[in-house]
Motif scaffolding. Structure first.
Motif, PDB file in Angstrom:
ATOM      1  N   LEU A 111       0.836  -1.206   0.000  1.00 21.97           N
ATOM      2  CA  LEU A 111       0.000   0.000   0.000  1.00 21.97           C
ATOM      3  C   LEU A 111       0.870   1.256   0.000  1.00 21.97           C
ATOM      4  N   LEU A 112       1.910   1.242   0.817  1.00 21.28           N
ATOM      5  CA  LEU A 112       2.815   2.393   0.883  1.00 21.28           C
ATOM      6  C   LEU A 112       3.542   2.602  -0.443  1.00 21.28           C
ATOM      7  N   PHE A 172      -0.263  10.455   4.602  1.00 18.67           N
ATOM      8  CA  PHE A 172       0.576  10.919   5.712  1.00 18.67           C
ATOM      9  C   PHE A 172       1.650   9.896   6.045  1.00 18.67           C
ATOM     10  N   ASP A 173       1.291   8.601   6.008  1.00 22.32           N
ATOM     11  CA  ASP A 173       2.271   7.542   6.244  1.00 22.32           C
ATOM     12  C   ASP A 173       3.351   7.528   5.163  1.00 22.32           C
ATOM     13  N   VAL A 174       2.926   7.697   3.918  1.00 20.43           N
ATOM     14  CA  VAL A 174       3.868   7.758   2.803  1.00 20.43           C
ATOM     15  C   VAL A 174       4.807   8.954   2.990  1.00 20.43           C
ATOM     16  N   LEU A 175       4.234  10.063   3.383  1.00 20.01           N
ATOM     17  CA  LEU A 175       5.006  11.290   3.594  1.00 20.01           C
ATOM     18  C   LEU A 175       6.049  11.092   4.689  1.00 20.01           C
ATOM     19  N   MET A 234       9.772  18.391  -4.464  1.00 17.93           N
ATOM     20  CA  MET A 234       9.487  16.958  -4.422  1.00 17.93           C
ATOM     21  C   MET A 234       8.004  16.720  -4.648  1.00 17.93           C
ATOM     22  N   PRO A 235       7.655  15.750  -5.500  1.00 22.31           N
ATOM     23  CA  PRO A 235       6.248  15.540  -5.871  1.00 22.31           C
ATOM     24  C   PRO A 235       5.285  15.474  -4.692  1.00 22.31           C
ATOM     25  N   LEU A 236       5.643  14.743  -3.648  1.00 14.95           N
ATOM     26  CA  LEU A 236       4.724  14.623  -2.510  1.00 14.95           C
ATOM     27  C   LEU A 236       4.628  15.924  -1.726  1.00 14.95           C
ATOM     28  N   THR A 270      -2.799  10.639  15.503  1.00 16.85           N
ATOM     29  CA  THR A 270      -1.799  10.462  14.443  1.00 16.85           C
ATOM     30  C   THR A 270      -0.913  11.696  14.340  1.00 16.85           C
ATOM     31  N   LEU A 271      -1.528  12.868  14.397  1.00 15.91           N
ATOM     32  CA  LEU A 271      -0.776  14.117  14.307  1.00 15.91           C
ATOM     33  C   LEU A 271       0.145  14.290  15.512  1.00 15.91           C
TER      34      LEU A 271
END
Length: 209
Positions: free
Chosen positions: A17-18, A61-64, A104-106, A126-127
């Motif tokens: 998923l990531l 957010f996880d990907v980031l 950067m794209p993200l 999460t934050l």
């Protein structure tokens, strides 16, 4: 009825998923990427997606965070280049950090409007956990620089807040008109470097004392 996934299978799906979400987010952006597309790329149903994440914003957010870890260690470890004046080196580091946030794209997805949307969609816990981890990671470098006599000894929490405000400034860059952002950015960098960084000869004096 399909059998439930094992913990190992869940771990593999989460990893995929990531990977796939990063590819899609970088290609299409946060708003144009759908949960359906992400689930299809990982070969799971849309309903199964929500076993892992409450929303695509939470996955984003996880990907980031993964991307942050990739460049944070590299950039902070190399912030002070051998043979270069410390203040010039620190200014170069700050310029590179801001350039990454913009190009950067993200990261370039995170303008003021997208950032507010992201915050609204994310669970408060999460934050809070992200902020805690981020401050702990960056504080390691700040403390090391202070111990080496390269950076003025200041309150770590205040210093973390100062860097966070710089990131918020970059996120809200679209609010600046004309060349105001570039001028303000240069002023930020000069002010930080001149206040925080101890010149090479002064650092030697501190070590001798």
């Amino acid at each position: 009825m399909p059998r439930p996934w094992s913990e190992k299978e869940k771990e593999i799906i989460k990893k995929n998923l990531l990977i796939e979400a990063r590819r899609l987010f970088e290609k299409y952006g946060l708003q144009k990427t759908t949960v359906d597309e992400i689930a299809r790329a990982v070969n799971i149903s849309k309903g199964s997606f929500y076993i892992f994440y409450q929303s695509k914003e939470e996955l984003y957010f996880d990907v980031l965070e993964d991307v942050e870890r990739e460049f944070k260690d590299k950039m902070f470890k190399n912030a002070f280049e051998p043979g270069m004046n410390r203040r010039k080196s620190f200014k170069s580091f700050l310029n590179q950090m801001i350039d990454l946030l913009i190009t950067m794209p993200l990261y370039k997805e995170i303008t003021s409007s997208n950032y507010e949307l992201l915050l609204r969609k994310l669970p408060e816990k999460t934050l809070e956990e992200h902020m805690q981890r981020d401050q702990e990671e960056v504080s390691k470098f700040f403390n090391y620089w202070m111990d080496q006599g390269w950076m003025k000894k200041v309150d770590i929490e205040a210093l973390n807040g100062l860097f966070l405000s710089l990131i918020h400034f970059v996120i809200h860059r679209d609010d600046f008109k004309g060349s105001n952002f570039e001028a303000a950015k240069d002023l930020w960098i000069d002010a930080l470097a001149n206040y925080l960084i101890i010149e090479d000869d002064k650092a030697e004096e501190i070590k001798v004392k």
